[in-house]
Design an enzyme around this catalytic site. Structure first.
Site, PDB file in Angstrom:
ATOM      1  CE1 TYR A 101      -8.982 -37.367  86.930  1.00  0.00           C
ATOM      2  CE2 TYR A 101      -8.986 -36.205  84.826  1.00  0.00           C
ATOM      3  CZ  TYR A 101      -8.399 -37.097  85.700  1.00  0.00           C
ATOM      4  OH  TYR A 101      -7.227 -37.718  85.357  1.00  0.00           O
ATOM      5  CD  GLU A 189      -6.119 -38.278  88.721  1.00  0.00           C
ATOM      6  OE1 GLU A 189      -6.004 -38.914  87.657  1.00  0.00           O
ATOM      7  OE2 GLU A 189      -6.318 -38.821  89.819  1.00  0.00           O
TER       8      GLU A 189
END
Ligand code: GDP
Ligand code: MN
Length: 396
Positions: A101, A189
Site C-alpha cells: 500500500y 493511493e
C-alpha cells in the site's frame, strides 16, 4: 473530483508510474476486444467509485474469451454498494508475489503532506490502521522540500517491503508524489502496489481525487468528467458553462449569484411552490448568458413557470433588462415568465421590460411577489385550463 480506476491509471501513466496495459468496455463485445488487446490472461474489473470491489465480486480473472464473456456479463449492471456498474476495465493479469500500500494526501492538522507505506496491501487499509498501526510507515513531507529519495527509502525499509521490491517502490513513490503535487490531487493511493513474480513493481489499483480548485490549469481534466452521471438538463447546462443543479419541482429558476439563487429556491418553497432547478448565471446578465439559461430551463419539461430573479449590483438594471429582452427575441420560452429586477438602476430596467410585458412575461417589484406569481402560474397550468377558477362557468 474522484476518478475511476481506469482514469486514475491513465493519470498515473502520465507521471511514469507503471500500470498494466488494458482498456475499457461498456458491453460484453467490447470486453472481448479489450481482452484481446491486453493479452490473456486478463482481469475484468468493475468501474465504480467505491472500494472493496474485489470482495463484492466485481473483480474476476479470466484466462479465455469464454471466461471474459461470463464475467463481463455478470459484472456489467451489477450493483456494488449502491453503485451500478456501467463500465469495465480489463487489463493484462499480473502474477502477484506481494501486495503493498502507498498513498499521499494532505494532513491539514500538521500543515504538511502525509505519505504512507505498508507491506499489508490489498486489504482494507483502514482496518490495518486500527489493528496494527505500526504496520504503516508514515512521514510528513514539507511541501517546500518535497519527497526526497532518502525519505522514500526510509519509509519502505520501515514498512518492511521485500528487499527486491524496494528500488521499484521508491521510484514509484517519487513519481506518485509528483503526480500528487504537479497533478493537483488531494489524494493519490495505490492499493495494491504489487511485487510481481517476475520482479516488476507496478500499480494494480488507482484511487485519485483531483483538487477541483485547480481545474482551471488542467483543461485535460475535461475528459475525466463523467457526463453519463448527469441528467440531460445538467449536461446541457455544463456544456453552456452554467452553474445548474436539477431539482424535481415545476418552477424554473434563473438568478445571478449562488446566494440569490439559493434564496430564490427558498422563497419559492416558502410560498408553497417547488423549484425545478438551481441556476446561477453569475455576476452579469448578458443576452448570451440569459439565452443559454432559458435554453436549459426550456429543456426541462416539468417547468410550468419561469422565475428570473436578478439583483443588479455592478451590473446595471438597464443592461440586465436589455439582456433579457434580446434573449427573449432569440429563445421561445416554453412557460410563462416572471421577472423580478432590483438593485442598481432597477427602475430604468423595469421601464425597458415593460416593452416586452404580456400575459407570458410579467414583472414584479419584489422577490416575494414574483415568487407568488410564478407559483400561481405554475399551479394554474398544472391544473389544466379546464380547471381554472377564473374560467369556471364560462362554458355553461
Ligand atoms: P478493490 O477491491 O476495489 O480495492 O479492487 P483492486 O483493484 O484493489 O483489486 C482487488 C484485488 O484483486 C487485489 O488486491 C488483488 O488481490 C486482486 N487483483 C487485482 N488485479 C489482479 C491481477 O492482475 N492479478 C491477480 N492475480 N489478482 C489481481
Ligand atoms: Mn484496491
Amino acid at each position: 473530483m474522484d476518478l475511476f480506476e481506469y482514469q486514475g491509471k491513465r493519470y498515473f501513466a502520465r507521471f511514469g508510474i507503471p500500470v498494466s496495459p488494458g482498456g475499457t468496455a461498456d458491453t460484453v463485445e467490447e470486453a472481448l476486444a479489450a481482452a484481446d488487446a491486453a493479452g490473456y490472461p486478463v482481469v475484468v474489473k468493475a468501474q465504480v467509485q467505491v472500494g472493496g470491489r474485489g470482495k463484492a465480486g466485481g473483480i474476476k480473472l479470466a484466462a479465455t474469451p469464454d471466461e471474459v464473456r461470463a464475467h463481463a456479463g455478470a459484472i456489467l449492471g451489477m450493483d456494488i454498494k449502491g453503485h451500478r456498474v456501467k463500465r469495465l476495465w480489463l487489463e493484462h493479469a499480473t502474477d502477484i508475489e506481494k501486495e503493498y500500500y502507498v498513498s499521499f494526501t494532505l494532513d491539514r492538522g500538521a500543515r504538511a503532506h502525509l505519505g504512507m507505506v505498508s507491506a499489508r496491501g490489498g486489504v482494507d487499509i483502514e482496518q490495518v490502521a486500527v489493528d496494527e498501526p505500526e504496520a504503516i510507515a508514515r512521514a510528513h513531507i514539507d511541501p517546500s522540500v518535497g519527497l526526497t529519495e532518502h525519505v522514500a527509502r526510509r519509509m519502505v525499509e520501515e514498512a518492511g517491503l521485500e528487499v527486491d521490491a524496494r528500488d521499484g517502490a521508491i521510484g514509484i513513490m517519487l513519481n506518485l508524489y509528483r503526480c500528487y503535487v504537479e497533478g493537483d490531487a488531494d489524494l493519490v493511493e495505490i492499493n495494491p502496489l504489487v511485487l510481481a513474480t517476475d520482479g516488476r513493481v507496478l500499480a494494480l489499483d488507482a484511487k485519485v481525487t483531483l483538487d477541483d480548485n485547480a481545474a482551471f490549469r488542467h483543461p485535460e481534466w475535461d475528459q475525466f468528467r463523467d457526463l453519463d452521471e448527469l441528467d440531460e438538463r445538467e449536461r446541457l447546462a455544463r456544456s453552456k458553462g452554467l452553474q445548474y443543479v436539477g431539482l424535481d419541482g415545476d418552477v424554473g429558476i434563473i438568478a445571478n449569484g449562488a446566494g440569490l439563487a439559493m434564496s430564490t429556491c427558498d422563497v419559492v418553497n416558502q410560498v408553497g411552490g417547488r423549484p425545478a432547478n438551481f441556476l446561477d448565471i453569475g455576476g452579469g446578465a448578458s443576452a448570451e448568458v440569459m439565452a443559454n439559461a432559458l435554453d436549459v430551463i426550456n429543456s426541462d419539461h416539468n417547468v410550468k413557470a419561469i422565475f428570473i430573479n436578478i439583483f443588479g449590483g455592478i451590473t446595471r438594471g438597464e443592461d440586465v433588462a436589455n439582456g433579457i429582452v434580446t434573449a427573449l427575441g432569440r429563445v421561445d420560452i416554453a412557460a410563462p415568465m416572471v421577472i423580478r429586477l432590483d438593485g442598481t438602476n432597477a427602475e430604468a430596467g423595469r421601464e425597458i421590460l415593460r416593452t416586452v410585458e404580456s400575459d407570458q412575461v410579467l414583472s414584479r417589484p419584489t422577490m416575494l411577489e414574483a415568487a407568488r406569481t410564478a407559483v400561481e402560474l405554475a399551479r394554474a397550468r398544472t391544473a389544466g385550463p379546464g380547471d381554472r377558477a377564473d374560467l369556471a362557468g364560462s362554458t355553461s
